[in-house]
Scaffold this motif. Structure first.
Motif, PDB file in Angstrom:
ATOM      1  N   ILE A   1      -1.287  23.319  -0.611  1.00 34.14           N
ATOM      2  CA  ILE A   1       0.015  23.744  -1.269  1.00 34.14           C
ATOM      3  C   ILE A   1       0.056  22.597  -2.539  1.00 34.14           C
ATOM      4  O   ILE A   1       0.660  23.047  -3.345  1.00 34.14           O
ATOM      5  N   GLY A   2      -0.086  21.416  -2.152  1.00 25.96           N
ATOM      6  CA  GLY A   2       0.211  20.259  -3.431  1.00 25.96           C
ATOM      7  C   GLY A   2      -0.903  20.730  -4.496  1.00 25.96           C
ATOM      8  O   GLY A   2      -0.296  20.385  -5.827  1.00 25.96           O
ATOM      9  N   PHE A   3      -1.876  21.049  -4.177  1.00 29.43           N
ATOM     10  CA  PHE A   3      -2.937  21.521  -5.385  1.00 29.43           C
ATOM     11  C   PHE A   3      -2.337  23.004  -5.982  1.00 29.43           C
ATOM     12  O   PHE A   3      -2.545  22.825  -7.439  1.00 29.43           O
ATOM     13  N   TRP A   4      -1.828  23.516  -5.523  1.00 32.94           N
ATOM     14  CA  TRP A   4      -1.046  24.911  -5.868  1.00 32.94           C
ATOM     15  C   TRP A   4      -0.016  24.616  -6.969  1.00 32.94           C
ATOM     16  O   TRP A   4       0.159  24.999  -7.972  1.00 32.94           O
ATOM     17  N   GLN A   5       0.873  23.612  -6.557  1.00 36.15           N
ATOM     18  CA  GLN A   5       1.891  23.155  -7.297  1.00 36.15           C
ATOM     19  C   GLN A   5       1.438  22.478  -8.536  1.00 36.15           C
ATOM     20  O   GLN A   5       2.102  22.681  -9.376  1.00 36.15           O
ATOM     21  N   ALA A   6       0.440  21.635  -8.317  1.00 35.14           N
ATOM     22  CA  ALA A   6      -0.065  20.808  -9.473  1.00 35.14           C
ATOM     23  C   ALA A   6      -0.564  21.844 -10.383  1.00 35.14           C
ATOM     24  O   ALA A   6      -0.395  21.750 -11.563  1.00 35.14           O
ATOM     25  N   HIS A   7      -1.138  22.823  -9.968  1.00 36.99           N
ATOM     26  CA  HIS A   7      -1.654  23.893 -10.833  1.00 36.99           C
ATOM     27  C   HIS A   7      -0.837  24.636 -11.705  1.00 36.99           C
ATOM     28  O   HIS A   7      -0.801  25.082 -12.933  1.00 36.99           O
ATOM     29  N   LYS A   8       0.317  25.013 -10.971  1.00 35.83           N
ATOM     30  CA  LYS A   8       1.413  25.815 -11.721  1.00 35.83           C
ATOM     31  C   LYS A   8       2.188  24.654 -12.624  1.00 35.83           C
ATOM     32  O   LYS A   8       2.540  25.211 -13.773  1.00 35.83           O
ATOM     33  N   ALA A   9       2.387  23.452 -12.351  1.00 35.94           N
ATOM     34  CA  ALA A   9       2.916  22.655 -13.199  1.00 35.94           C
ATOM     35  C   ALA A   9       2.134  22.549 -14.432  1.00 35.94           C
ATOM     36  O   ALA A   9       2.730  22.157 -15.460  1.00 35.94           O
ATOM     37  N   LEU A  10       0.937  22.322 -14.376  1.00 33.55           N
ATOM     38  CA  LEU A  10       0.080  21.805 -15.457  1.00 33.55           C
ATOM     39  C   LEU A  10      -0.030  23.201 -16.584  1.00 33.55           C
ATOM     40  O   LEU A  10      -0.574  22.999 -17.592  1.00 33.55           O
ATOM     41  N   HIS A  11       0.069  24.414 -15.712  1.00 31.86           N
ATOM     42  CA  HIS A  11      -0.149  25.587 -16.678  1.00 31.86           C
ATOM     43  C   HIS A  11       1.080  26.322 -17.222  1.00 31.86           C
ATOM     44  O   HIS A  11       1.319  27.290 -17.672  1.00 31.86           O
ATOM     45  N   LEU A  12       2.331  25.582 -16.886  1.00 35.54           N
ATOM     46  CA  LEU A  12       3.604  26.309 -17.835  1.00 35.54           C
ATOM     47  C   LEU A  12       3.636  25.886 -18.887  1.00 35.54           C
ATOM     48  O   LEU A  12       3.281  24.766 -19.559  1.00 35.54           O
ATOM     49  N   PRO A  13       4.081  26.920 -19.720  1.00 31.47           N
ATOM     50  CA  PRO A  13       4.253  26.345 -21.256  1.00 31.47           C
ATOM     51  C   PRO A  13       5.499  25.467 -21.615  1.00 31.47           C
ATOM     52  O   PRO A  13       6.597  25.503 -20.670  1.00 31.47           O
ATOM     53  N   SER A  14       5.281  24.573 -22.506  1.00 27.06           N
ATOM     54  CA  SER A  14       6.351  23.645 -22.571  1.00 27.06           C
ATOM     55  C   SER A  14       7.318  24.029 -23.458  1.00 27.06           C
ATOM     56  O   SER A  14       7.149  25.043 -24.343  1.00 27.06           O
ATOM     57  N   LYS A  15       8.567  23.959 -23.064  1.00 29.50           N
ATOM     58  CA  LYS A  15       9.839  24.382 -23.762  1.00 29.50           C
ATOM     59  C   LYS A  15      10.005  23.531 -25.000  1.00 29.50           C
ATOM     60  O   LYS A  15      10.762  22.389 -24.399  1.00 29.50           O
ATOM     61  N   GLN A  16       9.856  23.738 -26.033  1.00 30.65           N
ATOM     62  CA  GLN A  16      10.285  22.741 -27.248  1.00 30.65           C
ATOM     63  C   GLN A  16      10.880  23.440 -28.405  1.00 30.65           C
ATOM     64  O   GLN A  16      10.930  24.475 -28.610  1.00 30.65           O
TER      65      GLN A  16
END
Length: 57
Positions: free
Chosen positions: A42-57
């Motif tokens: 579950i932790g790896f899944w959440q880390a994968h989602k957090a790394l692949h989110l587009p940054s809002k700038q």
């Protein structure tokens, strides 16, 4: 990373199911180990989602 998380979650679920068939201390140890694998997945899944989110700038 996504593949690792899926494999860890499958391993955790299967381990939990198998730990219910075991007796005594071995069953408790198997449950704890499979719970750790499930939570790691579950932790790896959440880390994968957090790394692949587009940054809002």
């Amino acid at each position: 990373m996504k593949l690792i998380s899926i494999l860890l979650m499958i391993l955790g679920i299967v381990g939990i199911l198998l730990s219910f068939m075991m007796f005594g201390d071995i069953g408790i140890a198997a449950f704890i180990g499979s719970l750790a694998a499930l939570l790691s997945g579950i932790g790896f899944w959440q880390a994968h989602k957090a790394l692949h989110l587009p940054s809002k700038q």
